[in-house]
Each structure stands twice: as structure tokens, then as C-alpha cells.
Design a protein around this motif. Structure first.
Motif, PDB file in Angstrom:
ATOM      1  N   ASP A  46       0.828  -1.210   0.000  1.00 11.12           N
ATOM      2  CA  ASP A  46       0.000   0.000   0.000  1.00 11.12           C
ATOM      3  C   ASP A  46       0.860   1.257   0.000  1.00 11.12           C
ATOM      4  N   ASN A  47       1.964   1.226   0.725  1.00 11.70           N
ATOM      5  CA  ASN A  47       2.869   2.382   0.740  1.00 11.70           C
ATOM      6  C   ASN A  47       3.477   2.609  -0.637  1.00 11.70           C
ATOM      7  N   ARG A  49       2.115   1.832  -3.506  1.00 13.27           N
ATOM      8  CA  ARG A  49       1.039   2.376  -4.345  1.00 13.27           C
ATOM      9  C   ARG A  49       0.809   3.863  -4.049  1.00 13.27           C
ATOM     10  N   LYS A  50       0.824   4.226  -2.786  1.00 12.57           N
ATOM     11  CA  LYS A  50       0.654   5.634  -2.406  1.00 12.57           C
ATOM     12  C   LYS A  50       1.780   6.488  -2.982  1.00 12.57           C
TER      13      LYS A  50
END
Length: 64
Positions: A46-47, A49-50
Motif C-alpha cells: 500500500d505504501n 502504491r501511495k
């Protein structure tokens, strides 16, 4: 997940490092992105992707 960066596109904004400092760093001399881990573990996905979303130059590519 496979992460790649295009250093030629990078504008040294640092958004990648702010969002995923365990995956990205910046060169000391010009701030261009440095990829530390091209296959981050699932708990860091997720990091990554962010960071890709936050990059103003779209210099980060994520392949799922």
C-alpha cells in the motif's frame, strides 16, 4: 508486486520517500529517486502504491 522507476522522469519532489521510505530513497546530489526494493513485501504494498500515486512526474510504475 514489481516496482520500477524512471529516473529520467523524476523531478525530485520526495513524495516517494515520504510515502515509502523503506522502498525509495533519493540521491544526495540531486534528489533523484533511488529504488531500494523492487519487490516489496505485501505489508508494504500500500505504501508503494501511495508513493506511485503521489509522484507528480509519474516516475514510479507498479506491476501487480
Amino acid at each position: 508486486m514489481k516496482v520500477t522507476v524512471d529516473q529520467d522522469k523524476c523531478v525530485s519532489s520526495g513524495q516517494c520517500v515520504l510515502n515509502a521510505s523503506d522502498i525509495f530513497d533519493q540521491r544526495d546530489d540531486d534528489g533523484v529517486v533511488v529504488l531500494l526494493n523492487d519487490s516489496p513485501p505485501a505489508d508494504k504494498a500500500d505504501n508503494a502504491r501511495k508513493a506511485a500515486t503521489a509522484c507528480p512526474a509519474l516516475a514510479i510504475d507498479i506491476e501487480e
